[in-house]
Scaffold this active site. Structure first.
Site, PDB file in Angstrom:
ATOM      1  N   LYS A  80       0.405   3.319  -2.982  1.00  0.00           N
ATOM      2  CA  LYS A  80      -0.761   4.201  -3.186  1.00  0.00           C
ATOM      3  C   LYS A  80      -0.322   5.671  -3.236  1.00  0.00           C
ATOM      4  O   LYS A  80      -0.983   6.502  -3.863  1.00  0.00           O
ATOM      5  CB  LYS A  80      -1.799   3.960  -2.087  1.00  0.00           C
ATOM      6  CG  LYS A  80      -2.474   2.577  -2.207  1.00  0.00           C
ATOM      7  CD  LYS A  80      -3.453   2.289  -1.078  1.00  0.00           C
ATOM      8  CE  LYS A  80      -4.330   1.081  -1.371  1.00  0.00           C
ATOM      9  NZ  LYS A  80      -4.101  -0.104  -0.610  1.00  0.00           N
ATOM     10  N   TYR A 103      -3.949   2.750   8.351  1.00  0.00           N
ATOM     11  CA  TYR A 103      -5.132   1.910   8.565  1.00  0.00           C
ATOM     12  C   TYR A 103      -5.943   2.440   9.753  1.00  0.00           C
ATOM     13  O   TYR A 103      -6.000   3.644   9.980  1.00  0.00           O
ATOM     14  CB  TYR A 103      -4.715   0.432   8.761  1.00  0.00           C
ATOM     15  CG  TYR A 103      -3.862  -0.118   7.655  1.00  0.00           C
ATOM     16  CD1 TYR A 103      -4.354  -0.195   6.355  1.00  0.00           C
ATOM     17  CD2 TYR A 103      -2.569  -0.544   7.877  1.00  0.00           C
ATOM     18  CE1 TYR A 103      -3.571  -0.716   5.327  1.00  0.00           C
ATOM     19  CE2 TYR A 103      -1.789  -1.065   6.856  1.00  0.00           C
ATOM     20  CZ  TYR A 103      -2.296  -1.136   5.581  1.00  0.00           C
ATOM     21  OH  TYR A 103      -1.532  -1.643   4.569  1.00  0.00           O
ATOM     22  N   VAL A 161       1.003  -3.882   3.818  1.00  0.00           N
ATOM     23  CA  VAL A 161       0.964  -5.213   4.432  1.00  0.00           C
ATOM     24  C   VAL A 161       2.230  -6.038   4.177  1.00  0.00           C
ATOM     25  O   VAL A 161       2.377  -7.118   4.718  1.00  0.00           O
ATOM     26  CB  VAL A 161      -0.294  -6.015   4.017  1.00  0.00           C
ATOM     27  CG1 VAL A 161      -1.561  -5.364   4.538  1.00  0.00           C
ATOM     28  CG2 VAL A 161      -0.358  -6.215   2.512  1.00  0.00           C
ATOM     29  N   TYR A 172      -3.591  -1.910 -10.513  1.00  0.00           N
ATOM     30  CA  TYR A 172      -3.556  -1.797  -9.047  1.00  0.00           C
ATOM     31  C   TYR A 172      -2.655  -2.883  -8.433  1.00  0.00           C
ATOM     32  O   TYR A 172      -1.802  -2.603  -7.590  1.00  0.00           O
ATOM     33  CB  TYR A 172      -4.986  -1.869  -8.488  1.00  0.00           C
ATOM     34  CG  TYR A 172      -5.013  -1.977  -6.991  1.00  0.00           C
ATOM     35  CD1 TYR A 172      -4.744  -0.865  -6.186  1.00  0.00           C
ATOM     36  CD2 TYR A 172      -5.264  -3.200  -6.358  1.00  0.00           C
ATOM     37  CE1 TYR A 172      -4.729  -0.971  -4.801  1.00  0.00           C
ATOM     38  CE2 TYR A 172      -5.246  -3.307  -4.971  1.00  0.00           C
ATOM     39  CZ  TYR A 172      -4.984  -2.199  -4.207  1.00  0.00           C
ATOM     40  OH  TYR A 172      -4.955  -2.311  -2.839  1.00  0.00           O
ATOM     41  N   SER A 176       0.790  -1.236   0.000  1.00  0.00           N
ATOM     42  CA  SER A 176       0.000   0.000   0.000  1.00  0.00           C
ATOM     43  C   SER A 176       0.824   1.288   0.000  1.00  0.00           C
ATOM     44  O   SER A 176       0.259   2.354  -0.232  1.00  0.00           O
ATOM     45  CB  SER A 176      -0.935   0.026   1.200  1.00  0.00           C
ATOM     46  OG  SER A 176      -2.158  -0.537   0.824  1.00  0.00           O
TER      47      SER A 176
HETATM   48  N1  GLU Z   1      -2.236  -5.487  -2.366  1.00  0.00           N
HETATM   49  C1  GLU Z   1      -2.861  -5.350  -1.070  1.00  0.00           C
HETATM   50  C2  GLU Z   1      -4.355  -5.454  -1.229  1.00  0.00           C
HETATM   51  O1  GLU Z   1      -4.862  -4.912  -2.123  1.00  0.00           O
HETATM   52  C3  GLU Z   1      -2.454  -4.036  -0.463  1.00  0.00           C
HETATM   53  C4  GLU Z   1      -2.912  -3.934   0.948  1.00  0.00           C
HETATM   54  C5  GLU Z   1      -2.098  -3.033   1.807  1.00  0.00           C
HETATM   55  O2  GLU Z   1      -0.879  -3.027   1.805  1.00  0.00           O
HETATM   56  O3  GLU Z   1      -2.780  -2.297   2.563  1.00  0.00           O
HETATM   57  O4  GLU Z   1      -5.035  -6.081  -0.482  1.00  0.00           O
END
Ligand code: GLU
Length: 313
Positions: free
Chosen positions: A74, A248, A266, A196, A71
């Site tokens: 992002k 989060y 994650v 994504y 993430s």
């Molecule tokens: N590729 C993970 C998902 O889409 C990313 C989640 C993350 O790192 O928050 O679930």
């Protein structure tokens, strides 16, 4: 000297000290396994890097080993999209904390397919849609952007993780199709998901991540290349959303106890922006119940405390 910031130790020594303390903590947390390829990583890896705006980079532990940034990616997607879309982006994704899990579906249904922010999965999928719609080759645009920010042409996506995300991506697909039903996804859903998953599967080291995001600590100007990555207003907005939504469901607590714009993934990475100073990136794969790296949280918290780094004081 009275009145000046006392750095107790040289930063590199301090990092080493904090790293050793983190490794001596009682065993806690669990490596993410809902994407099976992520569970393959050695859970003991622990590294930290600090990239200062003057170009100095301090490291300790496994700071040069590439890991799955998940993430954290992002931020890269969002920065590109904000530059391409301007304010129109905020019609399609909001800037509020979600108070829900990063991959929650419920809120998206209540709120008619408009995700709460770009750092939950639904929001990042909308951002991915804007990139897929804008670029003829969105994945290439993204990787080139990341490589140039980090000044590392070797950065790449991990094929195994990318594939594993595709195979276990039903929930992300559900989010994307739900948003499509509300007309908030323009491009072909599978192409958007592919973008994504690709960006989530990028492998970068703590040094790469810290260096690449230095512009966020410098009003949008990348110190190494002197290139304007985004304007000060966009920098402010990205940092603000990182502060409220980057960690989060522990974002409030992180702001309360540390007070830095930050994002975790994650894969166990955690990046924190210290305006006018630099960027910290810590990594260790075992996650707490919120999905944040246990040792990463400890190291960044300690470093921020010992150097007196907070945007709120
Ligand atoms: N590729 C993970 C998902 O889409 C990313 C989640 C993350 O790192 O928050 O679930």
């Amino acid at each position: 000297m009275e009145g000046t910031l006392q750095r107790p130790k040289h930063t590199a020594e301090l990092l080493q000290d904090i790293l050793e303390r983190a490794k001596a903590l009682p065993e806690q947390g669990k490596v993410a396994d809902y994407i099976p390829a992520l569970a393959e990583v050695n859970p003991d890896y622990t590294g930290i890097a600090v990239a200062e705006l003057d170009g100095n980079v301090h490291i300790a532990g496994d700071a040069q080993i590439p890991f799955s940034i998940q993430s954290i990616s992002k931020i890269f997607g969002l920065t590109l999209a904000m530059e391409r879309m301007g304010d129109a982006l905020w019609q399609r994704v909001r800037m509020e904390p979600s108070g829900q899990a990063f991959n929650s579906i419920m809120q998206l249904e209540w709120e008619q397919g408009i995700p709460r922010n770009p750092f939950i999965n639904a929001g990042a999928i909308v951002v991915a849609d804007t990139l897929v719609s804008h670029y003829s080759a969105s994945r290439t645009a993204l990787i080139q952007f990341v490589r140039s920010l980090a000044n590392n042409p070797l950065i790449h996506a991990d094929e195994t993780v990318w594939q594993s995300e595709r195979e276990h991506g039903s929930r992300n697909a559900a989010l994307a199709y739900l948003m499509k039903s509300f007309n908030n996804i323009e491009a072909d859903v599978e192409t958007v998901l592919d973008h994504y998953f690709y960006q989530c599967s990028l492998n970068m080291s703590c040094v790469d991540v810290a260096r690449s995001l230095a512009f966020l600590a410098n009003r949008g100007l990348q110190p190494s290349s002197r290139e304007i990555i985004c304007d000060p207003r966009s920098t402010h907005r990205i940092n603000a959303m990182l502060s409220t939504s980057g960690m989060y469901d522990q974002s409030g607590e992180f702001a309360f106890s540390v007070g830095l714009p930050a994002k975790s993934g994650v894969g166990g990475g955690l990046v924190a922006v210290v305006p006018d100073y630099g960027v910290i990136c810590a990594w260790s794969p075992k996650l707490n119940r919120f999905g944040n790296s246990c040792r990463g949280m400890y190291m960044v918290t300690q470093l921020a405390e010992e150097l007196g780094l907070s945007v709120y004081s």
